[in-house]
Design a protein around this motif. Structure first.
Motif, PDB file in Angstrom:
ATOM      1  N   LEU A  66      60.250  40.707  61.510  1.00 64.22           N
ATOM      2  CA  LEU A  66      60.073  39.969  60.264  1.00 64.22           C
ATOM      3  C   LEU A  66      59.180  40.721  59.284  1.00 64.22           C
ATOM      4  CD1 LEU A  66      59.485  36.409  61.736  1.00 64.22           C
ATOM      5  CD2 LEU A  66      61.632  37.427  60.959  1.00 64.22           C
ATOM      6  N   PRO A  67      59.386  40.475  57.985  1.00 65.37           N
ATOM      7  CA  PRO A  67      58.484  41.069  56.983  1.00 65.37           C
ATOM      8  C   PRO A  67      57.043  40.600  57.218  1.00 65.37           C
ATOM      9  CG  PRO A  67      60.384  40.030  55.925  1.00 65.37           C
ATOM     10  CD  PRO A  67      60.423  39.649  57.372  1.00 65.37           C
ATOM     11  N   PRO A  68      56.069  41.402  56.820  1.00 62.06           N
ATOM     12  CA  PRO A  68      54.661  41.062  57.071  1.00 62.06           C
ATOM     13  C   PRO A  68      54.244  39.685  56.561  1.00 62.06           C
ATOM     14  CG  PRO A  68      54.829  43.321  56.315  1.00 62.06           C
ATOM     15  CD  PRO A  68      56.207  42.727  56.190  1.00 62.06           C
ATOM     16  N   LYS A  69      54.708  39.285  55.378  1.00 56.12           N
ATOM     17  CA  LYS A  69      54.314  37.969  54.849  1.00 56.12           C
ATOM     18  C   LYS A  69      54.843  36.835  55.724  1.00 56.12           C
ATOM     19  CE  LYS A  69      53.830  39.143  49.989  1.00 56.12           C
ATOM     20  NZ  LYS A  69      54.292  38.883  48.619  1.00 56.12           N
ATOM     21  N   ALA A  70      56.063  36.971  56.193  1.00 57.50           N
ATOM     22  CA  ALA A  70      56.642  35.940  57.062  1.00 57.50           C
ATOM     23  C   ALA A  70      55.904  35.889  58.399  1.00 57.50           C
ATOM     24  CB  ALA A  70      58.129  36.204  57.269  1.00 57.50           C
ATOM     25  N   ARG A  71      55.616  37.056  58.940  1.00 55.78           N
ATOM     26  CA  ARG A  71      54.878  37.134  60.210  1.00 55.78           C
ATOM     27  C   ARG A  71      53.504  36.487  60.062  1.00 55.78           C
ATOM     28  NH1 ARG A  71      56.366  42.351  61.219  1.00 55.78           N
ATOM     29  NH2 ARG A  71      54.531  43.119  60.202  1.00 55.78           N
ATOM     30  N   GLY A  72      52.825  36.801  58.978  1.00 55.17           N
ATOM     31  CA  GLY A  72      51.506  36.225  58.730  1.00 55.17           C
ATOM     32  C   GLY A  72      51.549  34.710  58.614  1.00 55.17           C
ATOM     33  N   ALA A  73      52.573  34.196  57.948  1.00 56.33           N
ATOM     34  CA  ALA A  73      52.711  32.738  57.811  1.00 56.33           C
ATOM     35  C   ALA A  73      52.952  32.090  59.170  1.00 56.33           C
ATOM     36  CB  ALA A  73      53.849  32.412  56.844  1.00 56.33           C
ATOM     37  N   LEU A  74      53.713  32.743  60.026  1.00 51.46           N
ATOM     38  CA  LEU A  74      53.934  32.210  61.375  1.00 51.46           C
ATOM     39  C   LEU A  74      52.625  32.177  62.160  1.00 51.46           C
ATOM     40  CD1 LEU A  74      57.324  33.728  62.509  1.00 51.46           C
ATOM     41  CD2 LEU A  74      56.758  31.322  62.279  1.00 51.46           C
ATOM     42  N   PHE A  75      51.831  33.234  62.061  1.00 50.88           N
ATOM     43  CA  PHE A  75      50.534  33.259  62.744  1.00 50.88           C
ATOM     44  C   PHE A  75      49.621  32.158  62.222  1.00 50.88           C
ATOM     45  CE2 PHE A  75      51.210  38.035  63.490  1.00 50.88           C
ATOM     46  CZ  PHE A  75      51.693  37.821  64.772  1.00 50.88           C
ATOM     47  N   ASP A  76      49.631  31.961  60.896  1.00 54.99           N
ATOM     48  CA  ASP A  76      48.800  30.912  60.293  1.00 54.99           C
ATOM     49  C   ASP A  76      49.217  29.535  60.808  1.00 54.99           C
ATOM     50  OD1 ASP A  76      47.402  32.816  58.891  1.00 54.99           O
ATOM     51  OD2 ASP A  76      48.447  32.444  56.985  1.00 54.99           O
ATOM     52  N   ARG A  77      50.517  29.303  60.886  1.00 54.87           N
ATOM     53  CA  ARG A  77      51.003  28.000  61.362  1.00 54.87           C
ATOM     54  C   ARG A  77      50.667  27.789  62.826  1.00 54.87           C
ATOM     55  NH1 ARG A  77      56.877  27.218  58.397  1.00 54.87           N
ATOM     56  NH2 ARG A  77      56.085  27.648  56.310  1.00 54.87           N
TER      57      ARG A  77
END
Length: 80
Positions: A66-77
């Motif tokens: 996944l793109p970094p922004k999507a990956r980061g959002a998953l980690f945040d969730r």
């Protein structure tokens, strides 16, 4: 010890409306095709067939593709 989820169905990712990813399954599949996410040599590493759905029409994607922004959002969730 916490475990984080690493594999997600393509339709599930589209429904999550993550930044940097299309928000419909159809458009996500189109992007995956355009960017060649389902390369045979990446099978098992970055993608795999959904175990419960025959025909590979709904692949599961590893979080690392996944793109970094999507990956980061998953980690945040996952942290919340």
């Amino acid at each position: 010890m916490t475990s984080r989820r690493e594999w997600f169905c393509s339709w599930e990712l589209a429904e999550m409306a993550l930044p940097g990813l299309p928000r419909t399954h159809r458009h996500l599949l189109a992007r995956m095709d355009r960017e060649r996410w389902l390369r045979p040599e990446w099978k098992g590493l970055y993608w795999r067939p959904h175990p419960g759905i025959p025909g590979n029409c709904v692949p599961q994607l590893h979080i690392d593709i996944l793109p970094p922004k999507a990956r980061g959002a998953l980690f945040d969730r996952a942290a919340n």
